[in-house]
Design a protein around this motif. Structure first.
Motif, PDB file in Angstrom:
ATOM      1  N   ASP A 179      -8.034  89.811  18.969  1.00 38.99           N
ATOM      2  CA  ASP A 179      -7.985  90.534  20.238  1.00 38.99           C
ATOM      3  C   ASP A 179      -7.056  91.746  20.155  1.00 38.99           C
ATOM      4  OD1 ASP A 179      -5.333  89.768  20.805  1.00 38.99           O
ATOM      5  OD2 ASP A 179      -5.913  88.140  22.154  1.00 38.99           O
ATOM      6  N   ASN A 221      -4.285  92.245  21.284  1.00 40.83           N
ATOM      7  CA  ASN A 221      -2.861  91.927  21.114  1.00 40.83           C
ATOM      8  C   ASN A 221      -2.569  91.290  19.763  1.00 40.83           C
ATOM      9  OD1 ASN A 221      -2.178  92.795  23.734  1.00 40.83           O
ATOM     10  ND2 ASN A 221      -2.906  90.850  24.584  1.00 40.83           N
ATOM     11  N   LYS A 263      -4.030  88.604  18.578  1.00 39.66           N
ATOM     12  CA  LYS A 263      -4.226  87.148  18.568  1.00 39.66           C
ATOM     13  C   LYS A 263      -5.621  86.807  18.061  1.00 39.66           C
ATOM     14  CE  LYS A 263      -1.328  85.120  22.141  1.00 39.66           C
ATOM     15  NZ  LYS A 263      -1.302  84.641  23.513  1.00 39.66           N
ATOM     16  N   HIS A 276      -8.829  84.116  18.044  1.00 38.78           N
ATOM     17  CA  HIS A 276      -9.508  83.080  18.827  1.00 38.78           C
ATOM     18  C   HIS A 276     -10.747  82.648  18.046  1.00 38.78           C
ATOM     19  CE1 HIS A 276      -7.205  84.671  22.321  1.00 38.78           C
ATOM     20  NE2 HIS A 276      -7.447  85.824  21.729  1.00 38.78           N
ATOM     21  N   ALA A 317     -11.866  82.677  24.457  1.00 38.93           N
ATOM     22  CA  ALA A 317     -10.696  83.575  24.443  1.00 38.93           C
ATOM     23  C   ALA A 317     -10.421  84.100  25.845  1.00 38.93           C
ATOM     24  CB  ALA A 317     -10.938  84.734  23.483  1.00 38.93           C
ATOM     25  N   ARG A 318     -11.476  84.429  26.536  1.00 39.36           N
ATOM     26  CA  ARG A 318     -11.292  84.932  27.906  1.00 39.36           C
ATOM     27  C   ARG A 318     -10.781  83.809  28.821  1.00 39.36           C
ATOM     28  NH1 ARG A 318     -10.367  89.664  30.736  1.00 39.36           N
ATOM     29  NH2 ARG A 318     -10.344  88.948  32.863  1.00 39.36           N
ATOM     30  N   GLN A 370      -7.107  82.544  27.392  1.00 38.54           N
ATOM     31  CA  GLN A 370      -5.990  83.480  27.182  1.00 38.54           C
ATOM     32  C   GLN A 370      -6.173  84.803  27.904  1.00 38.54           C
ATOM     33  OE1 GLN A 370      -3.639  83.116  24.107  1.00 38.54           O
ATOM     34  NE2 GLN A 370      -4.222  80.991  23.893  1.00 38.54           N
ATOM     35  N   MET A 383      -8.275  87.123  27.343  1.00 38.69           N
ATOM     36  CA  MET A 383      -8.538  88.191  26.376  1.00 38.69           C
ATOM     37  C   MET A 383      -9.250  89.375  27.064  1.00 38.69           C
ATOM     38  SD  MET A 383     -11.342  89.470  24.647  1.00 38.69           S
ATOM     39  CE  MET A 383     -12.541  88.162  24.683  1.00 38.69           C
ATOM     40  N   GLN A 384      -8.772  90.609  26.726  1.00 36.70           N
ATOM     41  CA  GLN A 384      -9.340  91.792  27.377  1.00 36.70           C
ATOM     42  C   GLN A 384     -10.111  92.682  26.426  1.00 36.70           C
ATOM     43  OE1 GLN A 384      -7.085  93.839  30.303  1.00 36.70           O
ATOM     44  NE2 GLN A 384      -5.335  92.497  30.040  1.00 36.70           N
ATOM     45  N   VAL A 408     -11.643  93.068  22.183  1.00 38.50           N
ATOM     46  CA  VAL A 408     -11.848  92.518  20.848  1.00 38.50           C
ATOM     47  C   VAL A 408     -11.825  93.656  19.833  1.00 38.50           C
ATOM     48  CG1 VAL A 408     -13.386  91.207  19.332  1.00 38.50           C
ATOM     49  CG2 VAL A 408     -13.236  90.604  21.749  1.00 38.50           C
TER      50      VAL A 408
END
Ligand code: THU
Length: 145
Positions: free
Chosen positions: A42, A44, A46, A48, A72-73, A76, A78-79, A81
């Protein structure tokens, strides 16, 4: 969604590849017997994972890539990829299916896409090459009043 120009380092690719291989072990593929693991990086940094989850109805099967995005969403928030790695225990690499390309596009239209397998071949490309002219969030505008 966002510009997304992040290129994974060699170390991040190594982690993604390992995560995708591990994820394939969780595959639920009693019908096709075709296990797939996916790992996404992602915005950041991270990682997934996802695996394919089949269904007795066949049509409701969820691919590994989409499982990874949705998990992931949901888990966490997630915004974005930056990259996806797909692993199949096969002689040749498996590219993401059309439905997965569309779902991945939502979170990273220019993300890196790598597919690895147990053979020597690999796919190393970007999503915009796999899904040219994609329909995405940018195409949804307010209807004319
Ligand atoms: N599959 C994936 O998980 N990802 C792909 O990109 C291609 C196909 C799964 C769906 C199904 O469970 C099995 O592979 C055979 O199509």
């Amino acid at each position: 969604m966002t510009s997304n120009q992040h290129v994974p380092s060699n170390e991040q690719w190594a982690e993604l590849e390992m995560a995708a291989r591990l994820a394939a072990k969780q595959a639920y593929a009693p019908y096709s017997k075709f296990s797939v693991g996916a790992a996404i990086l992602d915005g950041n940094g991270k990682i997934h994972i996802g695996c394919n989850v089949e269904n007795a109805s066949y049509g409701l099967t969820n691919c590994a890539e989409r499982t990874a995005v949705y998990a992931a969403r949901a888990n966490q928030g997630m915004q974005e990829v930056a990259a996806v790695c797909i692993y199949t225990p096969t002689d040749t690499p498996t590219p993401p299916c059309g439905a997965c390309r569309q779902v991945l596009n939502e979170f990273g239209p220019t993300m890196r896409v790598r597919a690895i397998c147990d053979g020597d071949e690999m796919i190393d490309t970007t999503l915009d090459l796999l899904l040219p002219g994609a329909f995405g969030p940018k195409n949804l505008q307010e209807p004319a009043a």
